[in-house]
Design a protein around this motif. Structure first.
Motif, PDB file in Angstrom:
ATOM      1  N   PHE A 132      90.371  51.584  36.561  1.00 18.91           N
ATOM      2  CA  PHE A 132      90.669  52.829  35.854  1.00 18.91           C
ATOM      3  C   PHE A 132      90.484  54.054  36.748  1.00 18.91           C
ATOM      4  N   CYS A 133      89.920  53.884  37.935  1.00 21.63           N
ATOM      5  CA  CYS A 133      89.554  55.010  38.796  1.00 21.63           C
ATOM      6  C   CYS A 133      90.434  55.047  40.040  1.00 21.63           C
ATOM      7  N   GLU A 134      91.053  56.205  40.264  1.00 18.88           N
ATOM      8  CA  GLU A 134      91.893  56.404  41.446  1.00 18.88           C
ATOM      9  C   GLU A 134      91.365  57.531  42.328  1.00 18.88           C
ATOM     10  N   MET A 135      90.103  57.871  42.147  1.00 22.27           N
ATOM     11  CA  MET A 135      89.533  59.012  42.856  1.00 22.27           C
ATOM     12  C   MET A 135      89.455  58.780  44.368  1.00 22.27           C
ATOM     13  N   TYR A 136      89.198  57.530  44.773  1.00 24.88           N
ATOM     14  CA  TYR A 136      88.925  57.278  46.189  1.00 24.88           C
ATOM     15  C   TYR A 136      89.845  56.217  46.787  1.00 24.88           C
TER      16      TYR A 136
ATOM     17  N   SER B  97      76.933  74.206  41.710  1.00 18.95           N
ATOM     18  CA  SER B  97      76.166  73.550  42.762  1.00 18.95           C
ATOM     19  C   SER B  97      76.906  73.553  44.097  1.00 18.95           C
ATOM     20  N   TYR B  98      76.136  73.528  45.173  1.00 13.20           N
ATOM     21  CA  TYR B  98      76.704  73.305  46.503  1.00 13.20           C
ATOM     22  C   TYR B  98      76.964  71.814  46.651  1.00 13.20           C
ATOM     23  N   ILE B  99      78.154  71.451  47.091  1.00 18.11           N
ATOM     24  CA  ILE B  99      78.519  70.044  47.261  1.00 18.11           C
ATOM     25  C   ILE B  99      78.194  69.636  48.693  1.00 18.11           C
ATOM     26  N   LEU B 100      77.247  68.734  48.834  1.00 21.91           N
ATOM     27  CA  LEU B 100      76.872  68.213  50.149  1.00 21.91           C
ATOM     28  C   LEU B 100      77.401  66.790  50.245  1.00 21.91           C
ATOM     29  N   GLN B 101      78.406  66.584  51.079  1.00 22.21           N
ATOM     30  CA  GLN B 101      79.062  65.278  51.193  1.00 22.21           C
ATOM     31  C   GLN B 101      78.280  64.409  52.184  1.00 22.21           C
ATOM     32  N   VAL B 102      77.494  63.474  51.644  1.00 28.63           N
ATOM     33  CA  VAL B 102      76.664  62.618  52.503  1.00 28.63           C
ATOM     34  C   VAL B 102      77.295  61.246  52.720  1.00 28.63           C
ATOM     35  N   THR B 103      78.260  60.887  51.861  1.00 27.50           N
ATOM     36  CA  THR B 103      79.085  59.690  52.063  1.00 27.50           C
ATOM     37  C   THR B 103      80.528  60.074  51.775  1.00 27.50           C
ATOM     38  N   ASN B 104      81.440  59.263  52.214  1.00 28.81           N
ATOM     39  CA  ASN B 104      82.850  59.462  51.902  1.00 28.81           C
ATOM     40  C   ASN B 104      83.317  58.285  51.057  1.00 28.81           C
ATOM     41  N   GLY B 105      84.014  58.588  49.943  1.00 28.46           N
ATOM     42  CA  GLY B 105      84.550  57.528  49.110  1.00 28.46           C
ATOM     43  C   GLY B 105      83.502  56.831  48.256  1.00 28.46           C
ATOM     44  N   CYS B 106      83.825  55.605  47.884  1.00 26.16           N
ATOM     45  CA  CYS B 106      82.981  54.810  46.989  1.00 26.16           C
ATOM     46  C   CYS B 106      82.808  53.421  47.589  1.00 26.16           C
ATOM     47  N   SER B 107      81.577  52.936  47.620  1.00 24.79           N
ATOM     48  CA  SER B 107      81.304  51.641  48.248  1.00 24.79           C
ATOM     49  C   SER B 107      81.887  50.478  47.443  1.00 24.79           C
ATOM     50  N   TRP B 108      82.076  50.647  46.144  1.00 19.78           N
ATOM     51  CA  TRP B 108      82.666  49.601  45.297  1.00 19.78           C
ATOM     52  C   TRP B 108      84.183  49.776  45.260  1.00 19.78           C
ATOM     53  N   ASN B 109      84.635  50.869  44.692  1.00 21.33           N
ATOM     54  CA  ASN B 109      86.044  51.270  44.718  1.00 21.33           C
ATOM     55  C   ASN B 109      87.004  50.190  44.209  1.00 21.33           C
TER      56      ASN B 109
END
Length: 292
Positions: free
Chosen positions: A32-36, A16-28
């Protein structure tokens, strides 16, 4: 394309083509998650002008994919109006696109009606990846997910009513040794109630260390390989699904499992039982082969 790195996508979206419409995560806040967690991944929206510019550039590329994944962590936090604009712009600039997907947190749908979600489906949003992680409220609280069995179920039921497919993720090992069985049993109960189109499991891991995770779950002890197989046995045994495509083939898993539940339940359980009783008799990933 003008990406704010790093950018993540589900393994199945590799074409798929990745279309970045937001940056990061609103909850974050999930421990367990270090992605953002990097400073450059602070949550923000991308303007419509920038999105249109990127779509226009994409339309000029030869052999462009016919699928788009909306990044980052929870594009579905955007309002129905903004999502409708994005999907309409995709149709305008890239009319050959036949599938749009996105990550989705259950809370993203709190203020979205079934009718509104159905309108997004008509504009091309075919499937979302829902990180439920667990169906056990105690585990969810320990990892600061900000969700519950009921909030996850409500979101999944809303998606089904709107005709949007759901690909649910459950994290094997998330409850550690103390909560392993209830994590598996209640995750199965959540899936039975929701009947998602797709279900996958990943093994929880901490490439940057356990400090952030243990800040809210200090008694956490990770599962051994055999304990992970036991948890998978409890999960599969409790599942009563009609027609869900099941995948446990992510690089984090020791044991690769693929099938349709429920028709392949006995076959999958036999593979897990073999891993439990005779691990030398079944192909397992070595540590060096595993990853995120």
């Amino acid at each position: 394309m003008n990406y704010i790195e790093p950018v993540f996508r589900p393994p199945s979206e590799w074409k798929s083509y990745i279309l970045q419409v937001t940056n990061g995560c609103s909850w974050n806040k999930c421990t367990f998650c270090e992605m953002y967690t990097a400073p450059e991944k602070a949550f923000e929206f991308k303007s419509r002008d920038k999105i249109q510019f990127e779509l226009q550039l994409a339309s000029q590329q030869p052999n462009f994919p016919n699928r788009i994944f909306l990044a980052d962590g929870d594009a579905l936090t955007l309002s129905i109006r903004r999502l409708s604009e994005i999907l309409s712009d995709i149709k305008h600039f890239l009319p050959r696109i036949n599938r749009v997907t996105s990550y989705c947190l259950p809370r993203n749908l709190n203020n979205k009606s079934v009718e509104e979600l159905a309108s997004l489906r008509k504009l091309g949003l075919k499937m979302v990846y829902v990180g439920c992680e667990s169906g056990d409220d105690e585990v969810l609280k320990k990892v600061n997910k900000g969700e519950s069995f009921q909030s996850s179920l409500a979101a999944l039921q809303k998606l089904k009513a709107a005709g949007i497919k759901a690909s649910v993720m459950i994290l094997n090992g998330l409850g550690g040794t103390s909560l392993s069985k209830q994590h598996a049993i209640n995750s199965a109960k959540l899936m039975n109630a929701a009947q998602p189109e797709y279900l996958s499991t990943l093994v929880v891991s901490f490439p940057m260390g356990e400090e952030r995770f243990k800040s809210n779950f200090p008694e956490f002890n990770p599962l051994t390989q055999q304990a992970l197989f036991q948890e998978m046995q409890w999960l599969l045994s409790g599942l009563d699904l009609e027609k869900t495509i099941f995948r446990s083939d992510h690089a984090s898993n020791y044991l690769v499992l693929k099938g349709i539940l429920g028709q392949d339940k006995d076959k999958l359980l036999a593979q897990v039982n073999a891993a439990l009783t005779s691990p030398q008799s079944i192909p397992l990933r070595q540590e060096w082969q595993r990853g995120l």
